[in-house]
Write a protein that holds these residues in place. Sequence first.
Motif, PDB file in Angstrom:
ATOM      1  N   LEU A  40       0.816  -1.215   0.000  1.00 39.96           N
ATOM      2  CA  LEU A  40       0.000   0.000   0.000  1.00 39.96           C
ATOM      3  C   LEU A  40       0.850   1.265   0.000  1.00 39.96           C
ATOM      4  O   LEU A  40       0.607   2.196  -0.786  1.00 39.96           O
ATOM      5  N   LEU A  41       1.842   1.342   0.855  1.00 34.64           N
ATOM      6  CA  LEU A  41       2.633   2.569   0.951  1.00 34.64           C
ATOM      7  C   LEU A  41       3.419   2.821  -0.335  1.00 34.64           C
ATOM      8  O   LEU A  41       3.555   3.973  -0.769  1.00 34.64           O
ATOM      9  N   ASP A  42       3.930   1.761  -0.948  1.00 32.85           N
ATOM     10  CA  ASP A  42       4.617   1.933  -2.236  1.00 32.85           C
ATOM     11  C   ASP A  42       3.682   2.535  -3.274  1.00 32.85           C
ATOM     12  O   ASP A  42       4.051   3.459  -4.000  1.00 32.85           O
ATOM     13  N   LEU A  43       2.460   2.016  -3.349  1.00 38.94           N
ATOM     14  CA  LEU A  43       1.514   2.485  -4.355  1.00 38.94           C
ATOM     15  C   LEU A  43       1.013   3.891  -4.040  1.00 38.94           C
ATOM     16  O   LEU A  43       0.690   4.657  -4.955  1.00 38.94           O
ATOM     17  N   MET A  44       0.966   4.243  -2.773  1.00 42.71           N
ATOM     18  CA  MET A  44       0.600   5.614  -2.413  1.00 42.71           C
ATOM     19  C   MET A  44       1.696   6.589  -2.834  1.00 42.71           C
ATOM     20  O   MET A  44       1.415   7.698  -3.304  1.00 42.71           O
ATOM     21  N   LYS A  45       2.935   6.197  -2.683  1.00 44.41           N
ATOM     22  CA  LYS A  45       4.047   7.061  -3.102  1.00 44.41           C
ATOM     23  C   LYS A  45       4.030   7.291  -4.615  1.00 44.41           C
ATOM     24  O   LYS A  45       4.448   8.350  -5.087  1.00 44.41           O
ATOM     25  N   LEU A  46       3.538   6.300  -5.347  1.00 44.54           N
ATOM     26  CA  LEU A  46       3.471   6.402  -6.805  1.00 44.54           C
ATOM     27  C   LEU A  46       2.175   7.067  -7.270  1.00 44.54           C
ATOM     28  O   LEU A  46       1.973   7.250  -8.469  1.00 44.54           O
ATOM     29  N   ASN A  47       1.305   7.407  -6.326  1.00 48.49           N
ATOM     30  CA  ASN A  47      -0.015   7.980  -6.622  1.00 48.49           C
ATOM     31  C   ASN A  47      -0.923   7.016  -7.389  1.00 48.49           C
ATOM     32  O   ASN A  47      -1.885   7.439  -8.029  1.00 48.49           O
ATOM     33  N   VAL A  48      -0.616   5.732  -7.308  1.00 45.03           N
ATOM     34  CA  VAL A  48      -1.520   4.719  -7.845  1.00 45.03           C
ATOM     35  C   VAL A  48      -2.698   4.545  -6.891  1.00 45.03           C
ATOM     36  O   VAL A  48      -3.847   4.427  -7.303  1.00 45.03           O
ATOM     37  N   GLU A  49      -2.392   4.509  -5.605  1.00 46.41           N
ATOM     38  CA  GLU A  49      -3.421   4.513  -4.561  1.00 46.41           C
ATOM     39  C   GLU A  49      -3.465   5.924  -3.971  1.00 46.41           C
ATOM     40  O   GLU A  49      -2.432   6.489  -3.613  1.00 46.41           O
ATOM     41  N   ARG A  50      -4.686   6.463  -3.838  1.00 44.35           N
ATOM     42  CA  ARG A  50      -4.831   7.823  -3.322  1.00 44.35           C
ATOM     43  C   ARG A  50      -5.964   7.906  -2.293  1.00 44.35           C
ATOM     44  O   ARG A  50      -6.928   8.665  -2.476  1.00 44.35           O
ATOM     45  N   PRO A  51      -5.866   7.142  -1.215  1.00 45.45           N
ATOM     46  CA  PRO A  51      -6.938   7.187  -0.220  1.00 45.45           C
ATOM     47  C   PRO A  51      -6.925   8.500   0.561  1.00 45.45           C
ATOM     48  O   PRO A  51      -5.872   9.074   0.815  1.00 45.45           O
ATOM     49  N   GLY A  52      -8.098   8.943   0.941  1.00 42.25           N
ATOM     50  CA  GLY A  52      -8.181  10.127   1.785  1.00 42.25           C
ATOM     51  C   GLY A  52      -7.986   9.788   3.246  1.00 42.25           C
ATOM     52  O   GLY A  52      -7.611  10.647   4.053  1.00 42.25           O
ATOM     53  N   ARG A  53      -8.230   8.503   3.572  1.00 43.24           N
ATOM     54  CA  ARG A  53      -8.097   8.067   4.972  1.00 43.24           C
ATOM     55  C   ARG A  53      -7.498   6.678   5.003  1.00 43.24           C
ATOM     56  O   ARG A  53      -7.890   5.795   4.231  1.00 43.24           O
ATOM     57  N   VAL A  54      -6.533   6.481   5.889  1.00 39.53           N
ATOM     58  CA  VAL A  54      -5.891   5.185   6.078  1.00 39.53           C
ATOM     59  C   VAL A  54      -6.143   4.733   7.507  1.00 39.53           C
ATOM     60  O   VAL A  54      -5.896   5.481   8.458  1.00 39.53           O
ATOM     61  N   ILE A  55      -6.665   3.518   7.660  1.00 46.86           N
ATOM     62  CA  ILE A  55      -6.999   2.967   8.973  1.00 46.86           C
ATOM     63  C   ILE A  55      -5.964   1.912   9.356  1.00 46.86           C
ATOM     64  O   ILE A  55      -5.833   0.888   8.682  1.00 46.86           O
ATOM     65  N   ASP A  56      -5.229   2.164  10.418  1.00 47.22           N
ATOM     66  CA  ASP A  56      -4.217   1.227  10.911  1.00 47.22           C
ATOM     67  C   ASP A  56      -4.913   0.098  11.664  1.00 47.22           C
ATOM     68  O   ASP A  56      -5.555   0.327  12.694  1.00 47.22           O
ATOM     69  N   ILE A  57      -4.789  -1.133  11.148  1.00 45.33           N
ATOM     70  CA  ILE A  57      -5.387  -2.296  11.819  1.00 45.33           C
ATOM     71  C   ILE A  57      -4.323  -3.221  12.405  1.00 45.33           C
ATOM     72  O   ILE A  57      -4.626  -4.332  12.833  1.00 45.33           O
ATOM     73  N   SER A  58      -3.088  -2.765  12.432  1.00 44.69           N
ATOM     74  CA  SER A  58      -1.974  -3.637  12.808  1.00 44.69           C
ATOM     75  C   SER A  58      -2.037  -4.098  14.255  1.00 44.69           C
ATOM     76  O   SER A  58      -1.422  -5.105  14.604  1.00 44.69           O
ATOM     77  N   ARG A  59      -2.776  -3.357  15.117  1.00 40.89           N
ATOM     78  CA  ARG A  59      -2.844  -3.740  16.529  1.00 40.89           C
ATOM     79  C   ARG A  59      -4.130  -4.482  16.889  1.00 40.89           C
ATOM     80  O   ARG A  59      -4.386  -4.759  18.060  1.00 40.89           O
ATOM     81  N   LEU A  60      -4.941  -4.810  15.894  1.00 39.31           N
ATOM     82  CA  LEU A  60      -6.126  -5.611  16.177  1.00 39.31           C
ATOM     83  C   LEU A  60      -5.694  -7.039  16.531  1.00 39.31           C
ATOM     84  O   LEU A  60      -4.660  -7.519  16.063  1.00 39.31           O
ATOM     85  N   PRO A  61      -6.479  -7.743  17.330  1.00 40.03           N
ATOM     86  CA  PRO A  61      -6.087  -9.103  17.772  1.00 40.03           C
ATOM     87  C   PRO A  61      -6.321 -10.152  16.685  1.00 40.03           C
ATOM     88  O   PRO A  61      -7.117 -11.078  16.828  1.00 40.03           O
TER      89      PRO A  61
END
Length: 334
Positions: A40-61
């Motif tokens: 995701l972050l790679d594609l955001m840097k390339l402007n392929v992905e352009r979300p207005g909001r990113v939700i961090d789910i890394s700490r969900l169980p």
Amino acid sequence: MELFQLSRAANVRDAIEAGASSRTAQQGADVRFLAGGTTLLDLMKLNVERPGRVIDISRLPLNQVEATADGGVKIGATVRNADLAHHPLIRERYTVLSQALLAGASAQLRNMATTGGNLLQRTRCVYFRDTAMPCNKREPGTGCSAIDGFNRTQAILGTSDACIASNPSDMNVALMALEATIHIQGRNGERAVAIDDFFLLPGNTPERETVLEPGDLITHVTLAPPAAGSRSVYLKLRDRASYEFALASAAVVATVADGTLSHVRIALGGVGTKPWRSREAEAALASATPDADAFARAAAAALAGAKPQSENGFKVELARRCLVHALKAATAPA
């Protein structure tokens, strides 16, 4: 990279509600989930992905690997690839999955990448990642530049006039051979989807790659108990020995009983627009003696529907040989 809002989901329901505001479940989504972020972050840097909001789910169980009551295994969506590859349950009972994970990316990326993220890994097609070029997957209706352009690494199975992009994952090829089930929670509750139904062929809508709807969150993956006496192998062929995507790969799960194949599951990577389950090859091997002739018939059946482009015709023979070698390894005497 454009500006975006970053927040952390307190629980699964919070993540689903936030994701449900997304316009689409694929490209162009207003809201995207972030776990390892290796794609995701790679594609955001390339402007392929352009979300207005990113939700961090890394700490969900959702980061546990657990044995299930029926003898199978449950894999949380945020389990790291490295942890999954080295987990005793996976190494001992689902060897093909461990081998596939360790064949992918680099050690650093495997330490970050997650199970759910790998399921949603986007193609490495150079035209998809270059916003200056037409791409139906990125911008529907603009055309597929790869068809008349650089297509050496693209798919030869499951393609359409709208898209020939190959699926890049190693993990998903192994999961296909293991007949994994993907568990999803969304606005309409929970559902379980067989992995072969989870991925979509490009057809006329290549921008839509999976059955996920806005707000859907992959929570875990389940694998059935291994077939009695089965052995499994993942073989990956690529331009260099590490940190490279497959030109062709094969995942095989096979059981030999009384000199014949009583159970076989086959999936191919690097050659399909999605991780490619080959029921044709499986049918060719049903109750067959595991020998060179049977393997050659199965490989021919697996690639019978191939539609190579101007630069990737070599993949037909490469994938055949890859499958034959994987079958030999999976059925060789212990």
